[in-house]
Design an enzyme around this catalytic site. Structure first.
Site, PDB file in Angstrom:
ATOM      1  N   THR A 156       0.859  -1.198   0.000  1.00  0.00           N
ATOM      2  CA  THR A 156       0.000   0.000   0.000  1.00  0.00           C
ATOM      3  C   THR A 156       0.887   1.237   0.000  1.00  0.00           C
ATOM      4  OG1 THR A 156      -1.811  -1.080   1.144  1.00  0.00           O
ATOM      5  CG2 THR A 156      -1.571   1.270   1.553  1.00  0.00           C
ATOM      6  N   ARG A 184     -14.717  -6.248  -0.079  1.00  0.00           N
ATOM      7  CA  ARG A 184     -14.041  -5.883   1.184  1.00  0.00           C
ATOM      8  C   ARG A 184     -13.448  -4.471   1.073  1.00  0.00           C
ATOM      9  NH1 ARG A 184      -8.445  -4.403   2.542  1.00  0.00           N
ATOM     10  NH2 ARG A 184      -8.056  -5.058   4.662  1.00  0.00           N
ATOM     11  N   VAL A 185     -13.646  -3.679   2.099  1.00  0.00           N
ATOM     12  CA  VAL A 185     -13.042  -2.349   2.153  1.00  0.00           C
ATOM     13  C   VAL A 185     -12.112  -2.312   3.361  1.00  0.00           C
ATOM     14  CG1 VAL A 185     -13.471   0.117   2.401  1.00  0.00           C
ATOM     15  CG2 VAL A 185     -15.045  -1.293   1.053  1.00  0.00           C
ATOM     16  N   ASP A 187      -8.792  -0.101   5.528  1.00  0.00           N
ATOM     17  CA  ASP A 187      -8.652   1.185   6.226  1.00  0.00           C
ATOM     18  C   ASP A 187      -8.314   2.342   5.289  1.00  0.00           C
ATOM     19  OD1 ASP A 187      -6.101  -0.372   5.998  1.00  0.00           O
ATOM     20  OD2 ASP A 187      -5.257   1.555   6.634  1.00  0.00           O
ATOM     21  N   THR A 207      -0.477   1.908   6.892  1.00  0.00           N
ATOM     22  CA  THR A 207      -0.392   0.691   6.079  1.00  0.00           C
ATOM     23  C   THR A 207      -0.293  -0.507   7.012  1.00  0.00           C
ATOM     24  OG1 THR A 207       0.980  -0.579   4.552  1.00  0.00           O
ATOM     25  CG2 THR A 207       2.100   1.120   5.817  1.00  0.00           C
ATOM     26  N   GLY A 208      -0.818  -1.629   6.570  1.00  0.00           N
ATOM     27  CA  GLY A 208      -0.803  -2.829   7.407  1.00  0.00           C
ATOM     28  C   GLY A 208      -2.176  -3.477   7.375  1.00  0.00           C
ATOM     29  N   GLY A 210      -5.662  -3.851   7.517  1.00  0.00           N
ATOM     30  CA  GLY A 210      -6.745  -2.868   7.581  1.00  0.00           C
ATOM     31  C   GLY A 210      -7.771  -3.170   8.651  1.00  0.00           C
TER      32      GLY A 210
HETATM   33  N1  ASP Z   1      -3.997  -1.377   4.795  1.00  0.00           N
HETATM   34  C1  ASP Z   1      -4.248  -2.046   3.558  1.00  0.00           C
HETATM   35  C2  ASP Z   1      -5.592  -2.719   3.619  1.00  0.00           C
HETATM   36  O1  ASP Z   1      -5.882  -3.361   4.597  1.00  0.00           O
HETATM   37  C3  ASP Z   1      -3.227  -3.071   3.183  1.00  0.00           C
HETATM   38  C4  ASP Z   1      -1.784  -2.701   3.428  1.00  0.00           C
HETATM   39  O2  ASP Z   1      -1.471  -1.627   3.908  1.00  0.00           O
HETATM   40  O3  ASP Z   1      -0.935  -3.526   3.105  1.00  0.00           O
HETATM   41  O4  ASP Z   1      -6.322  -2.640   2.665  1.00  0.00           O
END
Ligand code: ASP
Length: 287
Positions: A156, A184-185, A187, A207-208, A210
């Protein structure tokens, strides 16, 4: 004093990670955003410009190279926030735009709404004259492989900036998580979760995982800690630490109203790049 910091996603560090590609990509994006700021552009202009560069780079999970749904399609989420006005714009589940961050900005500035999703967002983008692409144009061989191997993609992208008027902005764009259910949505398009900006607090992009980030409203939490007087790095660290209760790992970048660039991550890596008046740099792991 103008400054910009971008991230290219947080996650586990795998042996086949394109470390140099991710670091270089972040630096190129940060430079593009900095150039906008140097010429007197706004923080919103800068974060949009930087995120567009990252969306166009197949190394990252945004725009081209997005993580795929269980059905092998790209469904993209993005958001942007203007810290001067608290205006915000977001799109979720869009399938035919290479640069959903620009669509999110149009939502912010021209729709009268904060968030549009799916077909409505796409119709609005077409009305706005934004170029569309077939969904397959967003799908890379690497993303297909990740889906087949059930590997979670993390790449992301996001950016935070402060402009010459002292205004802040944040932007985030993603394909989401590999193998996600259609619809799916995460964060990234949710204001206060993946993205937040307020000139009185901070601008933040996360990021991470969600599902965990949403539960602790991570971006807003980090911005509040800066407002409470914490140093930027301390605020970032403490905000990321709150995620443990939500059973997730993540990272974030922020810029404070004083122009401090800071970040923290509980994952093994979070690629990042920055440019400010003192110079430029990039990183990947904890180094
Ligand atoms: N935060 C993003 C999500 O969950 C994915 C990511 O940051 O890797 O859609």
């Amino acid at each position: 004093m103008v400054a910009i910091l971008v991230h290219g996603g947080a996650g586990p560090h795998r042996p086949d990670d394109d470390v140099e590609g991710a670091k270089r990509g972040c630096l190129v994006a940060a430079r593009a955003g900095y150039e906008v700021l140097r010429r007197g552009g706004s923080a919103v202009d800068a974060v949009e410009a930087a995120v567009r560069v990252l969306e166009d780079d197949p190394v990252f999970n945004a725009g081209i190279g997005s993580a795929l749904t269980r059905d092998g399609r790209a469904e993209l989420d993005a958001s942007v926030m203007n810290g001067a006005t608290l205006d915000a714009g977001a799109v979720a589940g869009v399938t035919c735009f290479q640069n959903p961050i620009t669509l999110a900005r149009r939502v912010m500035e021209r729709s009268g709404h904060v968030m549009l999703m799916g077909p409505g967002a796409e119709a609005f983008g077409r009305e706005q004259g934004l170029p569309t692409v077939p969904n397959e144009a967003l799908v890379t061989a690497a993303a297909r492989r990740e889906l087949q191997e059930h590997r979670t993609s993390n790449g992301t992208v996001g950016a935070v900036a402060i402009d010459s008027a002292g205004h802040l902005a944040a932007a985030t764009s993603t394909g989401g998580t590999t193998g996600k259910l259609p619809g799916r949505v995460g964060d990234s398009p949710l204001i206060g979760c993946g993205t937040f900006a307020d000139d009185r607090k901070a601008a933040v992009s996360c990021t991470g995982l969600g599902e965990a980030i949403i539960r602790v409203t991570l971006a807003r939490a980090a911005a509040d800690l800066v407002e409470d007087g914490l140093d930027g790095f301390e605020a970032a660290r403490r905000a990321v630490a709150t995620l443990a209760r939500a059973r997730g790992q993540a990272g974030l970048i922020l810029v404070t109203p004083a122009g401090q660039l800071a970040w923290a991550f509980s994952t093994q890596r979070m690629s990042r790049g920055w440019v400010d008046s003192r110079g430029e740099g990039c990183g990947f792991g904890a180094d």
